[in-house]
Design a protein around this motif. Structure first.
Motif, PDB file in Angstrom:
ATOM      1  N   ILE A 120     -18.826 -99.384 -23.278  1.00 64.84           N
ATOM      2  CA  ILE A 120     -18.366-100.187 -24.413  1.00 64.84           C
ATOM      3  C   ILE A 120     -19.589-100.672 -25.174  1.00 64.84           C
ATOM      4  N   ILE A 121     -19.672-100.321 -26.459  1.00 66.06           N
ATOM      5  CA  ILE A 121     -20.781-100.758 -27.309  1.00 66.06           C
ATOM      6  C   ILE A 121     -20.265-101.819 -28.277  1.00 66.06           C
ATOM      7  N   VAL A 122     -20.949-102.954 -28.322  1.00 65.97           N
ATOM      8  CA  VAL A 122     -20.614-104.028 -29.264  1.00 65.97           C
ATOM      9  C   VAL A 122     -21.718-104.070 -30.315  1.00 65.97           C
ATOM     10  N   GLU A 123     -21.432-103.501 -31.476  1.00 67.90           N
ATOM     11  CA  GLU A 123     -22.404-103.563 -32.570  1.00 67.90           C
ATOM     12  C   GLU A 123     -22.388-104.963 -33.187  1.00 67.90           C
ATOM     13  N   ASP A 124     -23.533-105.395 -33.677  1.00 68.36           N
ATOM     14  CA  ASP A 124     -23.632-106.710 -34.332  1.00 68.36           C
ATOM     15  C   ASP A 124     -23.006-107.794 -33.460  1.00 68.36           C
ATOM     16  N   ALA A 125     -23.430-107.851 -32.201  1.00 65.17           N
ATOM     17  CA  ALA A 125     -22.885-108.848 -31.279  1.00 65.17           C
ATOM     18  C   ALA A 125     -23.193-110.269 -31.744  1.00 65.17           C
ATOM     19  N   ASP A 126     -24.181-110.415 -32.619  1.00 62.26           N
ATOM     20  CA  ASP A 126     -24.504-111.734 -33.158  1.00 62.26           C
ATOM     21  C   ASP A 126     -23.400-112.260 -34.074  1.00 62.26           C
ATOM     22  N   ARG A 127     -22.459-111.385 -34.448  1.00 61.82           N
ATOM     23  CA  ARG A 127     -21.349-111.819 -35.308  1.00 61.82           C
ATOM     24  C   ARG A 127     -20.165-112.360 -34.512  1.00 61.82           C
ATOM     25  N   MET A 128     -20.290-112.406 -33.199  1.00 61.98           N
ATOM     26  CA  MET A 128     -19.203-112.972 -32.395  1.00 61.98           C
ATOM     27  C   MET A 128     -19.176-114.492 -32.544  1.00 61.98           C
ATOM     28  N   THR A 129     -17.972-115.053 -32.676  1.00 64.31           N
ATOM     29  CA  THR A 129     -17.844-116.509 -32.659  1.00 64.31           C
ATOM     30  C   THR A 129     -18.100-117.005 -31.241  1.00 64.31           C
ATOM     31  N   GLU A 130     -18.327-118.300 -31.097  1.00 67.91           N
ATOM     32  CA  GLU A 130     -18.566-118.858 -29.764  1.00 67.91           C
ATOM     33  C   GLU A 130     -17.353-118.643 -28.861  1.00 67.91           C
ATOM     34  N   GLN A 131     -16.151-118.778 -29.424  1.00 68.35           N
ATOM     35  CA  GLN A 131     -14.939-118.563 -28.642  1.00 68.35           C
ATOM     36  C   GLN A 131     -14.875-117.125 -28.137  1.00 68.35           C
ATOM     37  N   THR A 132     -15.233-116.174 -29.001  1.00 70.66           N
ATOM     38  CA  THR A 132     -15.246-114.765 -28.602  1.00 70.66           C
ATOM     39  C   THR A 132     -16.279-114.526 -27.518  1.00 70.66           C
ATOM     40  N   SER A 133     -17.454-115.113 -27.665  1.00 67.81           N
ATOM     41  CA  SER A 133     -18.521-114.937 -26.680  1.00 67.81           C
ATOM     42  C   SER A 133     -18.086-115.445 -25.310  1.00 67.81           C
ATOM     43  N   ASN A 134     -17.438-116.596 -25.284  1.00 65.03           N
ATOM     44  CA  ASN A 134     -16.984-117.150 -24.016  1.00 65.03           C
ATOM     45  C   ASN A 134     -15.896-116.282 -23.388  1.00 65.03           C
ATOM     46  N   PHE A 135     -15.051-115.688 -24.223  1.00 66.22           N
ATOM     47  CA  PHE A 135     -14.002-114.799 -23.737  1.00 66.22           C
ATOM     48  C   PHE A 135     -14.619-113.553 -23.094  1.00 66.22           C
ATOM     49  N   LEU A 136     -15.710-113.069 -23.681  1.00 66.30           N
ATOM     50  CA  LEU A 136     -16.362-111.865 -23.188  1.00 66.30           C
ATOM     51  C   LEU A 136     -17.196-112.128 -21.940  1.00 66.30           C
ATOM     52  N   LEU A 137     -17.550-113.372 -21.736  1.00 65.41           N
ATOM     53  CA  LEU A 137     -18.489-113.742 -20.682  1.00 65.41           C
ATOM     54  C   LEU A 137     -18.067-113.228 -19.314  1.00 65.41           C
ATOM     55  N   LYS A 138     -16.815-113.430 -18.960  1.00 64.95           N
ATOM     56  CA  LYS A 138     -16.340-113.030 -17.630  1.00 64.95           C
ATOM     57  C   LYS A 138     -16.462-111.527 -17.432  1.00 64.95           C
ATOM     58  N   GLU A 139     -16.230-110.760 -18.502  1.00 66.95           N
ATOM     59  CA  GLU A 139     -16.327-109.304 -18.387  1.00 66.95           C
ATOM     60  C   GLU A 139     -17.764-108.868 -18.120  1.00 66.95           C
ATOM     61  N   LEU A 140     -18.713-109.572 -18.699  1.00 69.43           N
ATOM     62  CA  LEU A 140     -20.119-109.229 -18.484  1.00 69.43           C
ATOM     63  C   LEU A 140     -20.574-109.632 -17.089  1.00 69.43           C
ATOM     64  N   GLU A 141     -19.945-110.653 -16.528  1.00 66.86           N
ATOM     65  CA  GLU A 141     -20.295-111.108 -15.181  1.00 66.86           C
ATOM     66  C   GLU A 141     -19.826-110.127 -14.117  1.00 66.86           C
ATOM     67  N   GLU A 142     -18.618-109.615 -14.272  1.00 69.23           N
ATOM     68  CA  GLU A 142     -18.016-108.775 -13.234  1.00 69.23           C
ATOM     69  C   GLU A 142     -17.337-107.541 -13.839  1.00 69.23           C
ATOM     70  N   PRO A 143     -18.109-106.650 -14.454  1.00 70.69           N
ATOM     71  CA  PRO A 143     -17.477-105.443 -15.010  1.00 70.69           C
ATOM     72  C   PRO A 143     -17.061-104.505 -13.883  1.00 70.69           C
TER      73      PRO A 143
END
Length: 395
Positions: A120-143
Motif C-alpha cells: 500500500i503506497i500513500v502518496e502525499d502522506a503529509d496531506r492526511m488530517t490528524e484524525q486520518t493519521s490516528n486511524f492509520l496508526l494501528k495499521e502501521l503498528e501491526e500490519p
C-alpha cells in the motif's frame, strides 16, 4: 532491465531498498553481512521532484515480484497501477480524509493474490488530517505479515510523532543537475544542451525538468514569468503582472491536466463497454459524473501547484540577482538572462533583494493558508519593484 534503472541521484536509497527487498524473501529476515532488515512500514521523504514516489513504486515492484530488481511483468502492472497486490492512496484534493483511508485499510488485510507481498503506497502522506493519521496508526503498528505500507512526504516533520515512531524513514537528497540531465538524455532522448538547461532551471525537480525539456510551451511560459517580474516598476504594473502570472499558472495547469483527463475519460468509457461517441446511458452517468468531479478537484489542486511553481521560479530569479550583487562564485539558475540579471542587480541593493525573497516566501505561506492568490502575488510584486539606486559620489 532493473526496476531501478530509470531512477537517478539516489544511490544510497536504492541500495537500501534493494537490500530490504532481498531480505523480505530471506527466511532469516536479513542479508548476511548487509546489516539490513525488512520492516513493514516505511516513510520516504524528500523535497518535491526528488523522486520519492518513483522510488516507492520501484520498491513496491521489487517486493511484489520477490526479486530485488523486480521483473518486467510486475513493473508494467505497477506502472499502470493495475497489479492486484498494489493499492495506492492518493488525493486530487487538498487533504486525505479518514473516509479515503477506510477502504484501503480493509484491503491491507487480504493475503497477496499473486505476488510475494501486498503493498500500500500513500502518496502525499503529509496531506492526511490528524484524525486520518490516528486511524492509520494501528495499521502501521501491526500490519499483516505480508503487507507493506510505504508513505511518501516532503519531510518526516510533516507527520504526527506517533506515525514517525512506527515507520522506517528513508530520506532522499536533491539530485544534482548533472544526474537529472543524464536521466533526460538516457530516458527521454533529450539533446544534452536542452537537458542541462531543463535540469538547471527546474532546480533538479525531475518531473518539472521533463516538462521543460519536452514542452516548448512550458519553457515559454516560464521565461515570460521571469521577464514579467523583472519588468515591474510601479504598483499599477504589479497589479497587471499579478493578473498575467495567474493566467500563466492557469494555462500551465490546463496543459498538465487536459491530456490526462481525456485519457481517463476514454479509459472509463471503454471499461463500461461504451464505444467512442456513444451516448452514456442514464444508469452509467453517475460513474462518469464521479470521474468528472475528481478531475475538477485535481484541476483546483493543479492550479495551486502551478502558482507555487511560479513562486519557486521567481525565488530562483531573485536568488540569481543576489548572487550577481554579491559577486559570489555560485552557478546561476537562470544564466540565459544574464543581461537582465545585471540590470536588476544594479537597480536595487542586496538588502532589497533579500526583502523580495522574503516577500516571495510570505506569498507562498499566505496562499497555502488560503489567502486569495491575486492579493498575495500583488503584495509580493510590490516588494519586488526595482528602482535605479543612486550611485554615491556621482555628479
Amino acid at each position: 532491465m532493473s526496476v531501478w534503472s530509470e531512477l537517478t541521484g539516489q544511490r544510497a536509497a536504492i541500495e537500501l531498498f534493494r537490500e530490504a527487498a532481498r531480505a523480505s524473501v530471506d527466511p532469516a529476515g536479513g542479508v548476511a553481512g548487509s546489516g539490513q532488515r525488512m520492516t513493514h512500514s516505511w516513510l520516504v521523504t524528500g523535497p518535491p521532484g526528488s523522486g520519492r514516489s518513483n522510488l516507492a513504486y520501484a520498491f513496491a515492484t521489487a517486493l511484489i515480484a520477490g526479486d530485488p530488481d523486480g521483473d518486467e511483468t510486475t513493473r508494467i502492472q505497477v506502472e499502470a497501477r493495475s497489479h492486484p497486490d498494489l493499492h495506492v492512496l492518493a488525493t486530487e484534493g487538498v487533504i486525505i480524509k479518514r473516509d479515503d483511508v477506510r477502504d484501503i485499510v480493509k484491503r491491507s488485510h487480504y493475503a497477496p493474490s499473486v505476488g510475494a507481498h501486498r503493498v500500500i503506497i500513500v502518496e502525499d502522506a503529509d496531506r492526511m488530517t490528524e484524525q486520518t493519521s490516528n486511524f492509520l496508526l494501528k495499521e502501521l503498528e501491526e500490519p499483516p505479515e505480508r503487507t507493506v505500507w510505504i508513505l511518501c512526504a516532503p519531510s518526516d516533520a510533516d507527520l504526527i510523532p506517533t506515525i514517525r515512531s512506527r515507520v522506517r524513514t528513508v530520506r532522499l537528497q536533491v539530485p544534482s543537475v548533472a544526474d537529472v540531465a543524464e536521466l533526460l538524455e538516457r530516458r527521454d532522448g533529450v539533446d544534452p544542451v536542452l537537458a542541462e538547461r531543463a535540469a538547471r532551471e527546474s532546480q533538479s525537480h525531475i518531473g518539472m525538468a521533463h516538462r521543460l525539456a519536452t514542452s516548448a510551451d512550458a519553457r515559454a511560459r516560464r521565461e515570460e514569468t521571469l521577464r514579467l517580474a523583472l519588468g515591474v516598476r510601479s504598483a499599477s504594473s504589479a497589479v497587471a503582472t499579478a493578473a498575467r502570472l495567474l493566467e500563466l499558472a492557469g494555462d500551465d495547469a490546463k496543459a498538465i491536466t487536459a491530456l490526462r483527463d481525456q485519457e481517463e475519460r476514454e479509459h472509463a468509457l471503454r471499461s463500461l463497454g461504451l464505444a467512442p461517441g456513444q451516448a452514456v446511458p442514464a444508469a452509467l452517468r453517475g460513474q462518469i459524473k464521479a470521474l468528472e468531479d475528481d478531475q475538477k478537484r485535481r484541476a483546483t489542486r493543479s492550479l495551486r501547484d502551478g502558482i507555487d511553481r511560479i513562486l519557486v521560479d521567481l525565488a530562483s530569479l531573485f536568488r540569481d540577482v543576489l548572487v550577481v550583487q554579491l559577486g559570489a562564485d555560485v552557478p546561476l539558475v537562470n544564466r540565459e538572462l544574464g543581461d537582465e540579471l545585471d540590470r536588476a542587480a544594479a537597480a536595487a541593493t542586496p538588502a532589497a533583494t533579500l526583502a523580495t525573497l522574503d516577500a516571495i516566501q510570505i506569498a507562498r505561506t499566505r496562499i497555502e493558508g488560503n489567502v486569495q492568490p491575486t492579493l498575495a502575488i500583488e503584495a509580493m510584486l510590490v516588494a519586488a519593484i526595482r528602482r535605479p539606486t543612486p550611485i554615491r559620489g556621482a555628479a
